[in-house]
Design a protein around this motif. Structure first.
Motif, PDB file in Angstrom:
ATOM      1  N   TYR A   1       0.852  -1.191   0.000  1.00  0.00           N
ATOM      2  CA  TYR A   1       0.000   0.000   0.000  1.00  0.00           C
ATOM      3  C   TYR A   1       0.889   1.242   0.000  1.00  0.00           C
ATOM      4  CZ  TYR A   1      -4.037  -2.944   0.951  1.00  0.00           C
ATOM      5  OH  TYR A   1      -5.040  -3.887   0.850  1.00  0.00           O
ATOM      6  N   LEU A   2       0.635   2.136  -0.954  1.00  0.00           N
ATOM      7  CA  LEU A   2       1.448   3.345  -1.046  1.00  0.00           C
ATOM      8  C   LEU A   2       1.275   4.223   0.191  1.00  0.00           C
ATOM      9  CD1 LEU A   2       1.189   4.386  -4.798  1.00  0.00           C
ATOM     10  CD2 LEU A   2       2.811   2.861  -3.670  1.00  0.00           C
TER      11      LEU A   2
ATOM     12  N   ALA B   1       3.537   6.894   4.921  1.00  0.00           N
ATOM     13  CA  ALA B   1       3.542   7.029   6.383  1.00  0.00           C
ATOM     14  C   ALA B   1       4.928   6.767   6.949  1.00  0.00           C
ATOM     15  CB  ALA B   1       2.524   6.070   6.995  1.00  0.00           C
ATOM     16  N   GLN B   2       5.600   5.737   6.433  1.00  0.00           N
ATOM     17  CA  GLN B   2       6.934   5.429   6.943  1.00  0.00           C
ATOM     18  C   GLN B   2       7.934   6.522   6.582  1.00  0.00           C
ATOM     19  OE1 GLN B   2       9.984   1.828   6.199  1.00  0.00           O
ATOM     20  NE2 GLN B   2       8.041   1.207   7.105  1.00  0.00           N
TER      21      GLN B   2
ATOM     22  N   ARG C   1      14.409  11.377  -0.884  1.00  0.00           N
ATOM     23  CA  ARG C   1      15.297  10.374  -0.284  1.00  0.00           C
ATOM     24  C   ARG C   1      14.548   9.536   0.747  1.00  0.00           C
ATOM     25  NH1 ARG C   1      20.701   9.509   0.522  1.00  0.00           N
ATOM     26  NH2 ARG C   1      21.297   8.557   2.501  1.00  0.00           N
ATOM     27  N   SER C   2      13.772  10.197   1.592  1.00  0.00           N
ATOM     28  CA  SER C   2      13.034   9.493   2.631  1.00  0.00           C
ATOM     29  C   SER C   2      12.022   8.534   2.023  1.00  0.00           C
ATOM     30  CB  SER C   2      12.332  10.498   3.541  1.00  0.00           C
ATOM     31  OG  SER C   2      11.652   9.840   4.582  1.00  0.00           O
ATOM     32  N   TRP C   3      11.293   8.977   0.987  1.00  0.00           N
ATOM     33  CA  TRP C   3      10.292   8.101   0.362  1.00  0.00           C
ATOM     34  C   TRP C   3      10.971   6.936  -0.339  1.00  0.00           C
ATOM     35  CZ3 TRP C   3       8.972   5.707  -4.054  1.00  0.00           C
ATOM     36  CH2 TRP C   3       7.675   5.215  -4.149  1.00  0.00           C
ATOM     37  N   ARG C   4      12.049   7.200  -1.048  1.00  0.00           N
ATOM     38  CA  ARG C   4      12.739   6.160  -1.830  1.00  0.00           C
ATOM     39  C   ARG C   4      13.260   5.051  -0.921  1.00  0.00           C
ATOM     40  NH1 ARG C   4      16.420   9.294  -3.655  1.00  0.00           N
ATOM     41  NH2 ARG C   4      18.149   8.504  -2.394  1.00  0.00           N
TER      42      ARG C   4
ATOM     43  N   ALA D   1      10.369   3.023   0.417  1.00  0.00           N
ATOM     44  CA  ALA D   1       9.835   2.121  -0.613  1.00  0.00           C
ATOM     45  C   ALA D   1      10.700   0.882  -0.750  1.00  0.00           C
ATOM     46  CB  ALA D   1       9.734   2.865  -1.946  1.00  0.00           C
ATOM     47  N   LYS D   2      11.992   1.035  -0.710  1.00  0.00           N
ATOM     48  CA  LYS D   2      12.877  -0.123  -0.838  1.00  0.00           C
ATOM     49  C   LYS D   2      12.753  -1.045   0.369  1.00  0.00           C
ATOM     50  CE  LYS D   2      16.050   2.111  -4.027  1.00  0.00           C
ATOM     51  NZ  LYS D   2      17.389   2.650  -4.326  1.00  0.00           N
TER      52      LYS D   2
END
Length: 525
Positions: free
Chosen positions: A263-264, A269-270, A436-439, A442-443
């Motif tokens: 879930y995106l 959120a993370q 950077r935080s989202w990438r 996601a990983k």
């Protein structure tokens, strides 16, 4: 001494190593043509072997090959139902420009009809695209001078500052607004904040409930609206009596077989992403598909090469055999092969093939940023830079450097990623730190979550994980897996045969197994 060719035909690339017994002589790789398991792919692999041997003046005596059908994984995006907000509707939460620093609520009225409004009744002046800024400001000033209570101004054109500069009274002004949608509402609230101040009233569910006269059963709707508007500096919310009668969307259809669903909203959120900066109302998923017919066997490669080919039954065994030639690894290490479609986790006595790897990360990136798959493929890989000017960029660590050649001026303020053609602009919605935080999040969730499940399935007590395959080249993935698996698990990259790096685990492992003599089945040309 026998000169062996280890041939690994993968879904995306084909790797070949030439060895004298087990000593590596040379290696090469090329894109797989025709699909893994096809005769065309075998012909392409044979061509690469011959070209590599000719380049070094060698003659191949034997080859090792593991005929394996392709592992198909389907990757797709699913739009989730937007949280219900009852009669409340968010008309906009961002605008090209705004003006003022205030909040106002009232009934929407077209600017040309402001003179018909009874004094003392709060209204929101609405200007369609046919009205220019001078005309809009003139009507609003006339209405205010006549005692009308104009609480805010909305315009369809990109002219908020131009309108504001001509008003005799300071009012919140928002542009790029769907005026027809606003005029259909019964009540509208507008808030604009200048500088770095976020919204204060439209993010307060109690204020929303009071201003719009909501009942106790509608307070949850106000809470949803308030949550969605956090991090915004302007917003327009409307009360629409017809909105609450919309039909609910059916739940998404999820696969019944092995699948990896992300879930995106969990990634956002993370990463603590600003509301609205990335798409969060979708999920992406990868599922295993049918493998198709039998793959081209060792006989096909033997005919193409003109040398005997030893058939290795298990590609997974080959991957582990090749990966375990990495210097310095501990006993009992779990080998993880990260590819485009799947994550293969191989332990001494077990193996798990899980859908959802590089391709799923690409789709998640494209969906979250609303960009093309090709742009997402490059953006996901590594750090980006922000175009400060046409020739000055800033990286994610705050370091600045000048480019050798200027970029297009329209890219100023955009994030740029490295691509074969140069720096590729891919979004202006995020800062470098936010991206950077989202990438990284996601990983962790897309690939790190899959690897964690695989390790738990085949070796729950493992203390070491060795990454091989194309995905192992991603430095950030090593960090993501280290964070996901915890401090008790050591994560590292394969260095096959002490010098081949992480990509040639299967190709070299085939030679290791074939040269060992434990696989007597050989195909002859």
């Amino acid at each position: 001494m026998t000169l062996w060719a280890g041939v690994d035909i993968g879904n995306a690339t084909t790797e070949v190593v030439l060895c004298r017994d087990r000593d590596v002589v040379t290696s090469a790789r090329t894109p797989t043509r025709g699909g893994k398991g096809s005769l065309r792919a075998v012909a392409g692999a044979a061509q690469l072997v011959r070209r590599l041997a000719d380049k070094h003046g060698l003659t191949v005596d034997r080859a090792a090959f593991a005929p394996t059908p392709p592992v198909h994984s389907t990757v797709e995006r699913v739009q989730l139902e937007v949280p219900r907000t009852g009669r409340l509707t968010i008309v906009t939460r961002a605008a090209a420009t705004t003006a003022g620093d205030a909040v106002g609520a009232g009934a929407p009225v077209s600017v040309e009809r402001l003179d018909t409004v009874e004094p003392g009744r709060p209204v929101i002046a609405c200007a369609g695209p046919e009205h220019g800024y001078a005309e809009v400001a003139g009507w609003v000033n006339a209405a205010v001078g006549a005692g009308r209570d104009v609480a805010a101004v909305l315009t369809a054109n990109d002219e908020a500052v131009l309108v504001s500069n001509r008003l005799v009274t300071a009012l919140p002004v928002v542009d790029d607004v769907d005026i027809e949608r606003v005029l259909a509402a019964q009540l509208v609230a507008v808030e604009v904040r200048e500088g770095v101040s976020p919204l204060q009233r439209l993010t307060d569910p109690f204020w929303l409930a009071d201003t719009f006269g909501l009942g106790d059963d509608e307070r949850a709707d106000a809470r949803v609206v308030a949550d969605q508007l956090f991090d915004s500096v302007c917003a327009v919310v409307a009360l629409d009596e017809t909105a609450g009668r919309l039909e609910s969307a059916p739940p998404p259809e999820l696969p019944s077989g092995p699948a990896h669903i992300v879930y995106l909203a969990d990634i956002a959120a993370q990463a603590n992403s600003r509301r609205g900066s990335v798409t969060a109302d979708s999920l992406v998923m990868a599922a295993m598909g049918a493998a198709g017919g039998a793959p081209a066997d060792a006989d096909a490669l033997a005919d193409a090469l003109g040398v005997p080919v030893t058939r290795i039954e298990s590609e997974a065994d080959a991957a582990r055999a090749g990966a375990l030639t990495t210097p310095g690894i501990p006993a009992g290490v779990v080998v993880v092969d990260v590819g485009g479609g799947t994550v293969d986790v191989v332990a001494a006595d077990g193996r798990a093939v899980l859908p959802g790897a590089g391709q799923l990360l690409t789709v998640a990136t494209a969906t979250a940023l609303d960009i093309s798959i090709s742009a997402a493929e490059y953006a996901k890989r590594a750090e980006a830079v922000t175009a400060v000017t046409v020739q000055l960029v800033e990286d994610e660590h705050g370091r600045r450097r000048f480019l050798d050649a200027p970029i297009d001026g329209r890219c100023t303020g955009w994030l740029l990623t490295a691509a074969p053609s140069g720096l590729l602009p891919f979004t202006s919605a995020l800062s470098g730190a936010e991206w950077r935080s989202w990438r990284l999040a996601a990983k962790r969730l897309v690939i790190g979550g899959n690897v964690t499940r695989g390790v738990q399935q085949v070796a729950s007590g493992a203390t070491g994980v060795l990454l091989v395959g194309g995905g192992a080249g991603d430095d950030e993935l090593v960090r993501a897996l280290t964070e996901q698996l915890g401090r008790d698990v050591t994560v590292g990259r394969g260095n096959v045969a002490g010098g081949l790096g992480h990509r040639f685990a299967v190709a070299y492992g085939l030679v290791v197994l074939a040269a060992g003599g434990d696989h007597p089945r050989t195909a002859h040309p």
